[in-house]
Each structure stands twice: as structure tokens, then as C-alpha cells.
Scaffold this active site. Sequence first.
Site, PDB file in Angstrom:
ATOM      1  N   ASP A  91      -3.053  -5.479   0.643  1.00 15.15           N
ATOM      2  CA  ASP A  91      -2.242  -5.525  -0.575  1.00 15.15           C
ATOM      3  C   ASP A  91      -2.217  -6.954  -1.089  1.00 15.15           C
ATOM      4  OD1 ASP A  91      -0.150  -3.370  -1.918  1.00 15.15           O
ATOM      5  OD2 ASP A  91       0.315  -5.461  -2.380  1.00 15.15           O
ATOM      6  N   ASP A 111      -7.843 -10.032  -2.797  1.00 17.80           N
ATOM      7  CA  ASP A 111      -8.045  -9.479  -4.134  1.00 17.80           C
ATOM      8  C   ASP A 111      -9.307  -8.632  -4.032  1.00 17.80           C
ATOM      9  OD1 ASP A 111      -8.799  -8.931  -6.730  1.00 17.80           O
ATOM     10  OD2 ASP A 111      -8.832 -11.022  -7.394  1.00 17.80           O
ATOM     11  N   ASN A 148      -7.871   2.323  -3.062  1.00 16.72           N
ATOM     12  CA  ASN A 148      -6.676   2.813  -3.731  1.00 16.72           C
ATOM     13  C   ASN A 148      -6.054   1.795  -4.682  1.00 16.72           C
ATOM     14  OD1 ASN A 148      -4.016   4.541  -3.815  1.00 16.72           O
ATOM     15  ND2 ASN A 148      -3.368   2.514  -3.088  1.00 16.72           N
ATOM     16  N   TYR A 162      -7.264   2.607 -18.568  1.00 14.32           N
ATOM     17  CA  TYR A 162      -7.091   3.212 -17.245  1.00 14.32           C
ATOM     18  C   TYR A 162      -7.963   4.456 -17.110  1.00 14.32           C
ATOM     19  CZ  TYR A 162      -4.529   5.480 -13.384  1.00 14.32           C
ATOM     20  OH  TYR A 162      -4.178   6.087 -12.206  1.00 14.32           O
ATOM     21  N   LYS A 173     -10.961   5.017 -14.387  1.00 15.05           N
ATOM     22  CA  LYS A 173     -10.897   6.115 -13.423  1.00 15.05           C
ATOM     23  C   LYS A 173     -12.054   7.091 -13.587  1.00 15.05           C
ATOM     24  CE  LYS A 173      -7.267   5.037 -10.992  1.00 15.05           C
ATOM     25  NZ  LYS A 173      -7.454   4.599  -9.582  1.00 15.05           N
ATOM     26  N   THR A 191       5.241   7.265  -8.533  1.00 16.08           N
ATOM     27  CA  THR A 191       5.026   5.896  -8.063  1.00 16.08           C
ATOM     28  C   THR A 191       5.457   4.904  -9.135  1.00 16.08           C
ATOM     29  OG1 THR A 191       2.788   5.679  -8.971  1.00 16.08           O
ATOM     30  CG2 THR A 191       2.980   6.710  -6.799  1.00 16.08           C
TER      31      THR A 191
END
Length: 293
Positions: free
Chosen positions: A38, A73, A100, A171, A175, A205
Site C-alpha cells: 500500500d 508505488d 488491486n 476510470y 478498467k 469502499t
Amino acid sequence: MKKILEGRVAIVTGAGRGIGRAHALELAAQGAAVVVNDFGVSLAGEGDGETPADSVVAEIEAAGGRAVANGADVADFDQAEAMVRQAIDTFGGLDVLVNNAGFVRDRMLVNTSEEEWDAVVRVHLKGHFAPLRHAGAYWRAEAKEGRQRAARVINTSSGAGLQGSIGQTTYSAAKAGIAGMTLVAAAEMSRYGVTVNAIAPVARTRMTEGAFDTSAMPDPADNSPVVAWLASEEAGDVTGRVIEIEGGKVTVENGWTHGPAEDLGRRWETAEVGTRLRALIEQAPAPEKVYGS
């Protein structure tokens, strides 16, 4: 009960919160040693000084599992390589990559800035490519040395990338690119014993709370059992698939397939395109509605 990932080593990117955190916890509960990646950024991808990966590692270790934190990163080519190397050096190899990590900067198309486009495409699309590139090179080298691993990649696409989503042009494009990357990587890497699949998760989320009414949306952890199974040796016959998960509902997406066609055996004339193409469109199923339309 046998743990289906016993002895396997996994990397989960963007695993400090939300869906990634749930994946890391489930993979560890199923016996995997986990590199918890992360970068510690806000919803919009800005540094927030937090280190959520450390908290997830502590949870895994408290439950008797093995894990190590990583702050790379994932869209930085060299840092992604170092992350893969950390898994190998720490746990003796790498078997599973769960891509993810990502963030959103939602805008209507005509309001999207160049910087917003570049940032979102970078973290999602390049952030999938860079870890996959380095993990793939490792698995190829292992196969050539006679040590082929039952390697698994689980990418993260989205319904936004499959059907489109109003206000999420950038986005959605990223994707959709991930879904396409999944198909090609599955075909290219099968010779090395690697399967490559993608999920399109639906969950409550940080990324969805600002965009939709999330009160009825599933929990992030609802996605993780499917990821854990795809990461197992048992799933070696499943590759090149995109699987949407919405709570207890799992859907295998069909994606682009060849539909109605007409071959004139010659170059089409501009004057005849309208009539003939409309006839083909009438034979084809209507596309699914874009989310929010």
C-alpha cells in the site's frame, strides 16, 4: 479443513484498506505468506502519511499468519520490480499476484483535466502492467530453469470498464484496458504455467462511497473467497476470464465476441454502408446500459 493456499506466496497491491485488505486477510487465512502493498494515499491518490499496510500485517501476524509490508508505488517500474524481489527474498518465491491498487478522480468527460486522466490511467493500467511484467519475467525464468510454478494472477477490472459508467470516463477506460490486458497475458503466459484472470468487484469502499448510494452494496470481503480460489493450484484450468462479483452473485462475463457480419467480397461503397450496417445492428443484441444512464 485444509488451507488451499498453504505454502504459497502472494503479493496483494493496494492492500491497506477496502477490497485489497480483505484479499490479503483471506489469502493469509488460507495459508499464503503475503506481501501487503500500500502506497498510503488518499482516495484521489494524494499522499496522506498513513501506513495502513503495517496494520494489515499486524492483523495477519496476530492470527498466526506470515506477512510483510511494502510501500511501493506500483506504477513505478523499478519499485514494482523491487516489490516482486521482496516477495522472493523474504519468502523464497512468488506464486500469486493480486493487482488491486487504484484510486478515482471522477469527472464528466468534458470536465476531465489532462492531469486527472494521466493519474488515473497510470495507477490502474500501468500499476497493473509493472508488477505483472516483473512477476511474469520471474515465472518465465523459473520455467526455463525447470522450476515451473503454478503461478496465478488476479487483476481488478470493474463493471465501469465492462459496461461503462457516467462520470467515470477515465476510470472506465483504464478498467477496460485491464480486461484487455488480462486476455493477452493469459494467452502469452500459459506456456510458463501462469493463469491470468480478472475480477470486477462490487463493494462498499472509499472509491464507491462518494459516487453512489452504497447502503445496499456488499462488503469488500465478499469478493475475496473467489480471489483465494483463483489463486490456488486447484484453479489451474481457469484463465483469461473476467468474473463479476456482487455479494453472493458471481457472473462470468462474456466480453467482446464476434456478432452479426456481412462480407461483400469487395470494398464497401459509402452509399451502401448505412443500410447494410443498420441491418447488422438490428440482428445484434442491444448493449447493456452504461451505469448511471
